[in-house]
Design a protein around this motif. Structure first.
Motif, short mmCIF file in Angstrom:
data_model
loop_
_atom_site.label_atom_id
_atom_site.label_comp_id
_atom_site.label_asym_id
_atom_site.label_seq_id
_atom_site.Cartn_x
_atom_site.Cartn_y
_atom_site.Cartn_z
N ALA A 1 0.89 -1.17 -0.18
CA ALA A 1 -0.05 -0.09 0.11
C ALA A 1 0.94 1.17 -0.22
O ALA A 1 0.41 2.38 -0.52
N ARG A 2 2.05 1.07 0.51
CA ARG A 2 2.78 2.49 0.60
C ARG A 2 3.69 2.58 -0.41
O ARG A 2 4.09 3.68 -0.91
N LYS A 3 4.16 1.51 -1.10
CA LYS A 3 5.08 1.49 -2.32
C LYS A 3 4.30 1.64 -3.57
O LYS A 3 4.65 2.37 -4.52
N TYR A 4 3.16 0.83 -3.71
CA TYR A 4 2.58 0.98 -4.96
C TYR A 4 0.99 1.78 -4.82
O TYR A 4 0.36 1.86 -5.84
N GLY A 5 0.44 1.82 -3.63
CA GLY A 5 -0.61 2.42 -3.53
C GLY A 5 -0.48 3.92 -3.01
O GLY A 5 0.38 4.85 -3.21
N ASP A 6 -1.40 4.47 -2.29
CA ASP A 6 -1.68 6.01 -2.15
C ASP A 6 -1.09 6.22 -0.80
O ASP A 6 -1.14 7.38 -0.29
N GLN A 7 -0.66 5.20 0.11
CA GLN A 7 -0.11 5.82 1.39
C GLN A 7 1.21 5.87 1.32
O GLN A 7 2.07 5.28 0.41
N SER A 8 1.96 6.61 2.07
CA SER A 8 3.34 6.89 2.56
C SER A 8 3.79 6.15 3.50
O SER A 8 3.30 5.79 4.47
N PHE A 9 5.14 5.95 3.48
CA PHE A 9 5.82 5.25 4.56
C PHE A 9 5.99 6.15 5.63
O PHE A 9 6.20 7.33 5.46
N LYS A 10 5.75 5.40 6.93
CA LYS A 10 5.90 6.15 8.07
C LYS A 10 7.57 6.31 8.44
O LYS A 10 8.26 5.41 7.93
N GLU A 11 7.85 7.19 9.30
CA GLU A 11 9.16 7.14 9.57
C GLU A 11 9.83 6.05 10.24
O GLU A 11 9.07 5.32 11.20
N GLY A 12 10.85 5.44 9.67
CA GLY A 12 11.35 4.27 10.29
C GLY A 12 10.80 2.96 9.40
O GLY A 12 11.62 1.94 9.48
N GLU A 13 9.94 3.03 8.41
CA GLU A 13 9.48 1.94 7.72
C GLU A 13 10.04 1.82 6.69
O GLU A 13 10.84 2.92 5.93
N SER A 14 10.41 0.80 5.78
CA SER A 14 11.18 0.66 4.59
C SER A 14 10.39 -0.20 3.60
O SER A 14 10.24 -1.17 3.91
N GLU A 15 10.60 0.11 2.29
CA GLU A 15 10.19 -0.88 1.35
C GLU A 15 11.14 -1.87 0.96
O GLU A 15 11.12 -3.17 0.50
N GLU A 16 12.29 -1.90 1.83
CA GLU A 16 13.19 -2.98 1.59
C GLU A 16 12.94 -4.21 2.08
O GLU A 16 13.44 -5.40 1.79
N ASN A 17 11.87 -4.12 2.88
CA ASN A 17 11.50 -5.48 3.64
C ASN A 17 10.28 -6.14 2.76
O ASN A 17 9.90 -7.21 3.01
N LEU A 18 10.23 -5.98 1.53
CA LEU A 18 9.09 -6.36 0.58
C LEU A 18 9.31 -7.83 0.33
O LEU A 18 8.47 -8.79 0.79
N GLY A 19 10.61 -8.21 -0.27
CA GLY A 19 10.86 -9.76 -0.43
C GLY A 19 10.78 -10.52 0.91
O GLY A 19 10.49 -11.66 1.01
N SER A 20 11.32 -9.99 1.93
CA SER A 20 11.28 -10.43 3.21
C SER A 20 9.85 -10.86 3.72
O SER A 20 9.51 -12.01 4.31
N GLU A 21 8.89 -10.01 3.56
CA GLU A 21 7.76 -10.20 3.94
C GLU A 21 6.99 -11.35 3.11
O GLU A 21 6.14 -12.22 3.46
#
Length: 108
Positions: free
Chosen positions: A43-63
């Motif tokens: 939702a944050r990387k491809y949708g309309d939400q933005s990442f919160k402080e401390g969140e990262s899209e780098e965890n996508l593969g891990s998730e």
């Protein structure tokens, strides 16, 4: 790695490090939790939400791997051979959807 190999590796990890499988119901809840974590990143990387402080899209593969791990646990503990089931599912989809998507105007 074949899916059957993944099931074997996860099973070996469970009996070596995890002591035992969580119950099927607990693992279903854990799967939903992991899917939620994946959905939050999507939702944050491809949708309309933005990442919160401390969140990262780098965890996508891990998730995604977390989701797969728990799904493998559920399959193994309920006697499902995921490799065989995926083969059957792909065959079903090949027959059922052989022209369905090609004729869908929304996909053009």
């Amino acid at each position: 790695m074949q899916i059957s190999e993944a099931q074997s590796q996860v099973h070996n990890w469970i009996i070596t490090h995890g002591v035992r499988y969580f119950s099927e119901l607990t693992n279903t809840a854990v799967l939903m939790e992991e899917v939620g974590e994946l959905a939050r990143i999507m939702a944050r990387k491809y949708g309309d939400q933005s990442f919160k402080e401390g969140e990262s899209e780098e965890n996508l593969g891990s998730e995604m791997a977390d989701v797969f791990f728990v799904l493998i646990c559920l399959a193994t503990q309920t006697g499902i051979n995921l490799e065989e089931e995926l083969k059957k599912n792909m065959e079903k989809k090949a027959v059922r959807d052989s022209v369905r998507h090609k004729g869908n105007e929304k996909l053009r």
